[in-house]
Scaffold this motif. Structure first.
Motif, PDB file in Angstrom:
ATOM      1  N   GLY A 123       0.784  -1.222   0.000  1.00 16.94           N
ATOM      2  CA  GLY A 123       0.000   0.000   0.000  1.00 16.94           C
ATOM      3  C   GLY A 123       0.816   1.272   0.000  1.00 16.94           C
ATOM      4  N   SER A 124       2.134   1.182  -0.034  1.00 14.91           N
ATOM      5  CA  SER A 124       2.992   2.374  -0.038  1.00 14.91           C
ATOM      6  C   SER A 124       3.561   2.596  -1.434  1.00 14.91           C
ATOM      7  N   THR A 125       3.761   3.865  -1.773  1.00 17.33           N
ATOM      8  CA  THR A 125       4.368   4.227  -3.054  1.00 17.33           C
ATOM      9  C   THR A 125       5.722   4.871  -2.777  1.00 17.33           C
ATOM     10  N   TYR A 126       6.723   4.444  -3.502  1.00 17.83           N
ATOM     11  CA  TYR A 126       8.097   4.909  -3.284  1.00 17.83           C
ATOM     12  C   TYR A 126       8.567   5.715  -4.497  1.00 17.83           C
ATOM     13  N   LEU A 171       5.368  -2.841  -9.298  1.00 15.59           N
ATOM     14  CA  LEU A 171       4.842  -2.069 -10.419  1.00 15.59           C
ATOM     15  C   LEU A 171       5.623  -0.757 -10.501  1.00 15.59           C
ATOM     16  N   VAL A 172       6.267  -0.520 -11.651  1.00 17.13           N
ATOM     17  CA  VAL A 172       7.106   0.661 -11.846  1.00 17.13           C
ATOM     18  C   VAL A 172       6.417   1.603 -12.825  1.00 17.13           C
ATOM     19  N   SER A 179       4.343   2.060 -17.772  1.00 18.03           N
ATOM     20  CA  SER A 179       4.543   1.240 -16.577  1.00 18.03           C
ATOM     21  C   SER A 179       4.976  -0.167 -16.966  1.00 18.03           C
ATOM     22  N   VAL A 180       5.586  -0.861 -15.992  1.00 16.48           N
ATOM     23  CA  VAL A 180       6.003  -2.243 -16.198  1.00 16.48           C
ATOM     24  C   VAL A 180       6.062  -2.934 -14.841  1.00 16.48           C
ATOM     25  N   THR A 181       5.716  -4.232 -14.823  1.00 17.58           N
ATOM     26  CA  THR A 181       5.813  -5.021 -13.601  1.00 17.58           C
ATOM     27  C   THR A 181       7.060  -5.885 -13.668  1.00 17.58           C
ATOM     28  N   VAL A 182       7.871  -5.807 -12.631  1.00 16.05           N
ATOM     29  CA  VAL A 182       9.123  -6.573 -12.593  1.00 16.05           C
ATOM     30  C   VAL A 182       9.182  -7.403 -11.312  1.00 16.05           C
ATOM     31  N   ARG A 183      10.012  -8.469 -11.355  1.00 15.29           N
ATOM     32  CA  ARG A 183      10.252  -9.281 -10.161  1.00 15.29           C
ATOM     33  C   ARG A 183      11.671  -9.026  -9.688  1.00 15.29           C
ATOM     34  N   ILE A 184      11.860  -8.890  -8.375  1.00 15.66           N
ATOM     35  CA  ILE A 184      13.188  -8.604  -7.830  1.00 15.66           C
ATOM     36  C   ILE A 184      13.979  -9.913  -7.739  1.00 15.66           C
ATOM     37  N   THR A 185      15.083  -9.947  -8.468  1.00 15.21           N
ATOM     38  CA  THR A 185      15.940 -11.143  -8.472  1.00 15.21           C
ATOM     39  C   THR A 185      17.387 -10.819  -8.129  1.00 15.21           C
ATOM     40  N   SER A 218       8.171   6.111  -9.926  1.00 18.66           N
ATOM     41  CA  SER A 218       7.559   5.748  -8.654  1.00 18.66           C
ATOM     42  C   SER A 218       7.249   4.265  -8.748  1.00 18.66           C
ATOM     43  N   TRP A 219       7.221   3.586  -7.611  1.00 16.45           N
ATOM     44  CA  TRP A 219       6.951   2.157  -7.654  1.00 16.45           C
ATOM     45  C   TRP A 219       6.253   1.701  -6.379  1.00 16.45           C
ATOM     46  N   SER A 220       5.553   0.575  -6.467  1.00 14.92           N
ATOM     47  CA  SER A 220       4.804   0.030  -5.328  1.00 14.92           C
ATOM     48  C   SER A 220       4.745  -1.487  -5.437  1.00 14.92           C
ATOM     49  N   LEU A 221       4.496  -2.120  -4.305  1.00 11.66           N
ATOM     50  CA  LEU A 221       4.460  -3.574  -4.224  1.00 11.66           C
ATOM     51  C   LEU A 221       3.163  -4.111  -4.826  1.00 11.66           C
ATOM     52  N   LEU A 222       3.263  -5.256  -5.490  1.00  8.94           N
ATOM     53  CA  LEU A 222       2.093  -5.918  -6.073  1.00  8.94           C
ATOM     54  C   LEU A 222       1.923  -7.315  -5.484  1.00  8.94           C
TER      55      LEU A 222
END
Length: 320
Positions: A123-126, A171-172, A179-185, A218-222
């Motif tokens: 729920g937070s945006t960075y 979500l970036v 925008s684009v959705t990425v996975r942290i690896t 800006s980005w946030s958790l999905l």
């Protein structure tokens, strides 16, 4: 002749008696006059003595000079309070200050379980910047190995937080609306700043030309609708006496991993290369329990100690 002498002596005695009586009367009268004369003086002296006493009393209570008022001497009841009153005063606690109103409160808190998941909160945006790197086959600090999907990113060291960000979907958004959705690896080491994401070339190209190299984002958790279930992998060198355990393919970031040991659950320590270690081997090859940052727990059984083998667990966290 003799009679004449006796009569003369009697006459002399009577005269002495008369003179003595008269003298006594005179003396008595004088004494009475003296007593009466002295009585007014005594009253006056008594009045003077009383006046002197009053005057001396008033002089002893002369008020202090202005600005330096003397405090009245307290009575014994004012000087020493009763023990019970003193005890009550000591037991009194200061009232707690009122909680701040919503308008002055700190930023919105994440769910109760979220803090155990690290700095990245639902729920937070960075705010930050996106840079670009050559990701190769997609392997990185999270130790997942080659990636079939190259929509991946490396998280800055601060927000990576000893691999707590590994596996998170983000979500970036760029300022141009893309925008684009990425996975942290992977991890982006210093000088990557908090809030910064280092995107694979494939992911960066969804936001801006790769030649741009750096953009504001800006980005946030999905919690995405991903296919598949979670898998478990034991690290190379694992045995019943030492093991490292990794969860792969989880929809939400992991908060903890536990193993069944000693009749209860034992939480394992997470490493910066994204394995949870059991240094003495307790729980290796037994039941595993994983918890996501939303507090959901999943128990996994039947995973044998087979180093570097990816073993499906058949479970997945709920979507949020």
């Amino acid at each position: 002749m003799e009679e004449t002498r006796q009569a003369a002596r009697q006459r002399r005695r009577r005269r002495r008696l008369m003179v003595g009586g008269a003298t006594g009367l005179v003396v008595t009268g004088l004494l009475a006059c003296l007593v009466m004369a002295m009585q007014p003086d005594r009253k006056e002296d008594a009045g003077r003595a009383a006046a002197t006493a009053v005057a001396n009393s008033q002089a002893s209570r002369t008020p202090a000079s202005p600005g330096k008022k003397k405090s009245p001497t307290p009575s014994p009841s004012e000087v020493s309070a009763s023990p019970s009153a003193g005890a009550k005063n000591k037991k009194k606690k200061p009232k707690a200050s009122p909680s701040p109103s919503p308008s002055s409160a700190a930023p919105r808190k994440a769910p109760a379980a979220a803090p155990s998941g690290g700095r990245i909160r639902p729920g937070s945006t960075y705010q930050g910047v996106a840079t670009v790197y050559k990701a190769g086959v997609g392997d990185g600090a999270c130790s997942y190995g080659p990636s079939a999907d190259m929509m991946i990113a490396a998280m800055n060291t601060t927000d990576y937080e000893t691999s707590k960000a590994c596996g998170a979907y983000v979500l970036v958004r760029a300022e141009n609306g893309a925008s684009v959705t990425v996975r942290i690896t992977n991890e982006c080491p210093l000088p990557c700043a908090p809030g910064q994401l280092d995107l694979s070339e494939q992911a960066f190209a969804k936001l801006a030309p790769v030649s741009t190299g750096r953009i504001s984002i800006s980005w946030s958790l999905l919690s995405p609708d991903t296919a598949g279930t979670i898998s478990i992998r034991y690290k190379n060198g694992s045995s019943p006496y030492w093991c490292g355990i990794q969860a792969i393919g989880h929809r939400n970031p992991l908060a903890r991993l536990e193993v069944r040991a000693g009749g209860g659950w034992r939480q394992l320590t997470r490493t910066d290369y994204n394995y949870f270690l059991s240094p003495d081997g307790s729980g290796c090859g037994g039941a595993i329990r994983i918890t996501d940052i939303y507090g959901e727990r999943l128990t996994i059984n039947g995973i044998a100690v087979r180093p570097d083998a990816v073993q499906p667990a058949g479970v997945q966290f709920a979507r949020h």
